[in-house]
Design an enzyme around this catalytic site. Structure first.
Site, PDB file in Angstrom:
ATOM      1  N   ASN A  40       0.873  -1.179   0.000  1.00 16.55           N
ATOM      2  CA  ASN A  40       0.000   0.000   0.000  1.00 16.55           C
ATOM      3  C   ASN A  40       0.909   1.228   0.000  1.00 16.55           C
ATOM      4  OD1 ASN A  40      -1.783   2.068   0.485  1.00 16.55           O
ATOM      5  ND2 ASN A  40      -2.309   1.418   2.573  1.00 16.55           N
ATOM      6  N   TRP A  41       0.997   1.878  -1.150  1.00 16.13           N
ATOM      7  CA  TRP A  41       1.936   3.000  -1.282  1.00 16.13           C
ATOM      8  C   TRP A  41       1.440   4.278  -0.606  1.00 16.13           C
ATOM      9  CZ3 TRP A  41       3.988   3.052  -7.059  1.00 16.13           C
ATOM     10  CH2 TRP A  41       4.730   1.887  -7.272  1.00 16.13           C
ATOM     11  N   LYS A  42       0.172   4.293  -0.226  1.00 14.68           N
ATOM     12  CA  LYS A  42      -0.412   5.511   0.354  1.00 14.68           C
ATOM     13  C   LYS A  42      -0.169   6.690  -0.602  1.00 14.68           C
ATOM     14  CE  LYS A  42      -0.001   3.315   4.800  1.00 14.68           C
ATOM     15  NZ  LYS A  42       0.210   3.405   6.230  1.00 14.68           N
TER      16      LYS A  42
ATOM     17  N   HIS B 107      -9.318   1.366   5.057  1.00 16.29           N
ATOM     18  CA  HIS B 107      -8.044   1.594   5.750  1.00 16.29           C
ATOM     19  C   HIS B 107      -8.258   2.603   6.876  1.00 16.29           C
ATOM     20  CE1 HIS B 107      -3.892   2.655   6.535  1.00 16.29           C
ATOM     21  NE2 HIS B 107      -3.557   1.537   5.901  1.00 16.29           N
TER      22      HIS B 107
ATOM     23  N   GLU C 195      -6.559   4.989   7.771  1.00 11.17           N
ATOM     24  CA  GLU C 195      -6.272   6.374   7.385  1.00 11.17           C
ATOM     25  C   GLU C 195      -7.438   7.003   6.644  1.00 11.17           C
ATOM     26  OE1 GLU C 195      -2.492   5.607   5.519  1.00 11.17           O
ATOM     27  OE2 GLU C 195      -1.639   5.110   7.486  1.00 11.17           O
TER      28      GLU C 195
ATOM     29  N   GLU D 112      -5.025  -4.658  10.758  1.00  7.63           N
ATOM     30  CA  GLU D 112      -4.010  -3.616  10.934  1.00  7.63           C
ATOM     31  C   GLU D 112      -4.331  -2.821  12.202  1.00  7.63           C
ATOM     32  OE1 GLU D 112      -1.965  -2.431   7.009  1.00  7.63           O
ATOM     33  OE2 GLU D 112      -3.742  -1.194   7.201  1.00  7.63           O
TER      34      GLU D 112
ATOM     35  N   GLY E 221       2.854   2.595  10.927  1.00 10.05           N
ATOM     36  CA  GLY E 221       3.752   3.740  10.778  1.00 10.05           C
ATOM     37  C   GLY E 221       4.745   3.900  11.917  1.00 10.05           C
TER      38      GLY E 221
ATOM     39  N   SER F  66       3.841  -1.721  10.432  1.00 12.62           N
ATOM     40  CA  SER F  66       5.282  -1.756  10.714  1.00 12.62           C
ATOM     41  C   SER F  66       5.927  -3.106  10.412  1.00 12.62           C
ATOM     42  CB  SER F  66       5.555  -1.319  12.163  1.00 12.62           C
ATOM     43  OG  SER F  66       5.065   0.002  12.342  1.00 12.62           O
TER      44      SER F  66
ATOM     45  N   GLY G 234       3.144  -0.972   4.153  1.00 18.27           N
ATOM     46  CA  GLY G 234       3.177   0.437   3.765  1.00 18.27           C
ATOM     47  C   GLY G 234       4.558   0.847   3.291  1.00 18.27           C
TER      48      GLY G 234
END
Ligand code: 13P
Length: 256
Positions: free
Chosen positions: A9-11, A96, A98, A166, A172, A214, A235
């Site tokens: 997941n490149w965000k 997600h 985020e 997650e 992160g 992470s 990520g």
């Protein structure tokens, strides 16, 4: 033995399309050689078609990080599951944390999961608690997120569903802040139990449960072996071709 599923997941990264192409090309080289892993990358929409071209036909799938819950119409700024599918995409991350933080509710996520599956995409549904407690409140929270998100899905589509567990507190951070394999194993079992209670053991056992939060080269193996995850949602390390490729090799070699 099921193939491990490793999804990047490149965000909102990287900054340029040329970097995006370099990352895909770097990962593709390894992905093509590994028969025991399914690999997908989810770049930002703007790089989607370049990523698809760079991935070529075959082993390396390209997906998206979100979809809308309608297939067409007057929805400025949105992209439908049907468009993703027709453009050659196969995976869609939904729910997600985020995006939830930006206001996406369980009921919107439920519509997106259903729309994605009906359009023929493999939906990667993200769930995860914000904090842990000693009374199991976080388990009730996970139960509610899971059942809420699946409330509109018909059983026949469940074979194209992937759950990504997650925990928000582990995203992160550093490798030391990730979940422990023992706690992950408990969660994988718990998620399977919730799914089995609702849909029967056969389905509960077959829906892949991935871990995200992470994941790095040095801890990837323990999540797949002791943690019993069916794969990983990654990520930051998915933007680094060398590190991500090493994780792919680890997943290819792990025996569970
Ligand atoms: P990191 O691997 O950077 O912690 O991100 C995890 C994640 O949110 C993947 O969806």
């Amino acid at each position: 033995m099921k193939k491990k599923i490793i999804i990047g997941n490149w965000k909102m990264n990287p900054a340029t399309v040329s970097e995006a192409k370099v990352i895909v090309a770097g990962i593709k080289r390894t992905a093509l050689k590994l028969s025991k892993v399914t690999v997908a990358l989810c770049p930002p929409y703007i790089y989607f078609s370049d990523a698809l071209k760079a991935a070529g036909k075959g082993k390396l799938a390209i997906g998206v990080q979100d979809i809308f819950h309608e297939q067409a119409g007057s929805y400025t700024g949105e992209v439908s599951p049907a468009m993703v599918k027709n453009a050659g995409g196969t995976y869609a991350i939904v729910g997600h944390s985020e995006r939830r933080r930006l206001g996406e509710s369980d009921s919107i996520i439920a519509k997106k999961v259903s729309a994605g599956l009906s359009a023929g995409l493999t939906v990667v549904l993200c769930i995860g608690e914000h904090t842990r407690d000693d009374h199991g409140v976080y388990l009730a929270f996970i139960h509610e997120q899971l059942m809420g998100a699946l409330s509109k899905v018909s059983k026949k589509f469940l074979k194209h569903l992937i759950i990504a567990y997650e925990p928000v507190w582990a995203i992160g951070r550093s490798d030391k802040d990730a979940i422990t394999p023992r706690l992950l194993h408990e969660m994988v079992l718990y998620i399977r139990k919730v799914l089995s209670d609702e849909y029967g053991e056969d389905i509960g056992r077959h829906i892949p449960v991935l871990y995200g939060g992470s994941v790095f080269v040095n801890n990837a193996k323990e999540f797949l072996s002791e943690g019993m995850a069916d794969g990983l949602l990654i990520g930051r390390e998915s933007l680094k071709p060398v590190e991500f490729s090493t994780i792919l090799k680890i997943a290819h070699e792990v025996r569970v």
